[in-house]
Structures are given as C-alpha cells and as structure tokens.
Design a protein around this motif. Structure first.
Motif, PDB file in Angstrom:
ATOM      1  N   LYS A   1     -36.519 -46.606 -15.714  1.00 20.75           N
ATOM      2  CA  LYS A   1     -36.290 -46.751 -17.154  1.00 20.75           C
ATOM      3  C   LYS A   1     -35.647 -45.491 -17.700  1.00 20.75           C
ATOM      4  CE  LYS A   1     -39.939 -50.073 -17.901  1.00 20.75           C
ATOM      5  NZ  LYS A   1     -41.119 -50.415 -18.664  1.00 20.75           N
ATOM      6  N   ASP A   2     -34.945 -45.651 -18.819  1.00 18.02           N
ATOM      7  CA  ASP A   2     -34.239 -44.534 -19.437  1.00 18.02           C
ATOM      8  C   ASP A   2     -35.086 -43.813 -20.470  1.00 18.02           C
ATOM      9  OD1 ASP A   2     -31.999 -45.109 -17.950  1.00 18.02           O
ATOM     10  OD2 ASP A   2     -30.969 -46.183 -19.559  1.00 18.02           O
TER      11      ASP A   2
ATOM     12  N   THR B   1     -32.318 -41.427 -16.413  1.00 14.08           N
ATOM     13  CA  THR B   1     -33.030 -42.511 -15.741  1.00 14.08           C
ATOM     14  C   THR B   1     -34.170 -41.932 -14.921  1.00 14.08           C
ATOM     15  OG1 THR B   1     -31.000 -43.812 -15.627  1.00 14.08           O
ATOM     16  CG2 THR B   1     -32.797 -44.480 -14.171  1.00 14.08           C
TER      17      THR B   1
ATOM     18  N   THR C   1     -39.650 -45.056 -12.356  1.00 18.21           N
ATOM     19  CA  THR C   1     -39.663 -46.383 -12.973  1.00 18.21           C
ATOM     20  C   THR C   1     -38.290 -47.017 -13.138  1.00 18.21           C
ATOM     21  OG1 THR C   1     -39.456 -45.537 -15.232  1.00 18.21           O
ATOM     22  CG2 THR C   1     -41.709 -45.733 -14.314  1.00 18.21           C
TER      23      THR C   1
ATOM     24  N   GLY D   1     -38.972 -46.119 -27.356  1.00 21.50           N
ATOM     25  CA  GLY D   1     -39.027 -45.804 -25.938  1.00 21.50           C
ATOM     26  C   GLY D   1     -39.312 -44.329 -25.711  1.00 21.50           C
TER      27      GLY D   1
END
Length: 167
Positions: free
Chosen positions: A37-38, A31, A35, A70
């Motif tokens: 996010k992962d 993580t 942010t 991602g």
C-alpha cells in the motif's frame, strides 16, 4: 507497515520504495515493502529531512501516521538512493578523495533531463545530468538551490559527477 512504533502509539515504522514524487505539486507516494500500500510523502517532510527532491526507486525508512485518507509519512528516518548505472559522458571519471564544492543551480529542465550549476566565485557553467542527481537520491533541483558538487573536465567543459544537498 510493520506495526512497530517509536514511543508514540499513533506512529508506525514504515519501510518502502518511492513510487513517484512531484516537487511542483509538493507530494509523492512511497509503496510499503510489507503491504504494497502507498503512503503519502509531503514536501515539508522531505524538507525537514534536509532534501528538496527525491528520485523514484529510493528506499525510505520512516514513521507514518494513519489519517482519514490513508497513511502519511510524518518523519523520514533513513533514505537510500537506488543504484543507477553510470551514465557519465565520455571522458569523465569518478575518483576517490574529491572535495564537494558549493554551487547553485543556474538552470535545470526536467524534460531535457539536464541543466547547469555555477560553483561559487566561478562564473563558468557546469553540466548537470538528471542521472547524476538520481545516483544520490535527488530527483529534481530548483533554480537557485544550493548543492555540493564534485566536478570533472569533460570534452565540452566541466561536468558534475557527484552531487549532494547542501545543508
């Protein structure tokens, strides 16, 4: 991801904390500190850094690349284990000036959170607890994996009090 790059504009420098890693599946997620996010961490990337496993909570600095699914970590720059309380069995202690001995994992059970290693040229079993691995950033070990270990004598035999990847 903070947007800074190191020479390649497609790579982004990244700092985060390991959420989880499953060696049996060959990946995990980190993580991002900034942010939330992962980013995907693949087993091969971890191996290239010189480790086969990693414990949740480890801080990671890495380079990531954006993919269609991602962010993916492509290179680990730095890894720091999360401080873990001392869970050593009674009668053991950590002392300065010890030497890491070469050893191989004989058996380890993630569910039971312990296993045994054998120091080279010594058939005696040495107890290894999952918390000892976590203190140094190793999440899991595999049978036959080479490790550097520091030992102490516990009430029931030899105990691994510190461990490192043997590379």
């Amino acid at each position: 991801m903070d947007g800074s790059t190191l020479g390649d504009p497609a790579l982004v420098q990244f700092s985060g904390v390991l959420k989880w890693f499953a060696a049996k599946h060959g990946y995990g997620f980190v993580t991002c500190d900034e942010t939330g996010k992962d980013a995907l961490l693949h087993q091969n990337t971890l191996n290239e850094f010189g480790q086969t496993s990693i414990a949740p909570g480890c801080e990671i600095k890495a380079l990531t690349r954006r993919t269609s699914k991602g962010a993916q970590i492509v290179e680990i720059l730095e890894l720091q284990a999360e401080p873990v309380p001392d869970f050593l069995p009674e009668g053991t202690s950590e002392q300065e000036g010890r030497t890491y001995l070469p050893a191989r994992v004989k058996w380890f059970c993630e569910k039971k959170q312990y296993g045994f290693v054998n120091v080279f040229d010594d058939p005696r079993d040495c107890f290894l607890h999952l918390n000892t691995l976590a203190k140094t950033g190793l999440g899991m070990v595999n049978v036959g994996e080479a490790l550097g270990v520091e030992l102490d004598d516990g009430p029931d035999g030899r105990v691994v009090v510190s461990v490192k990847s043997w590379s």
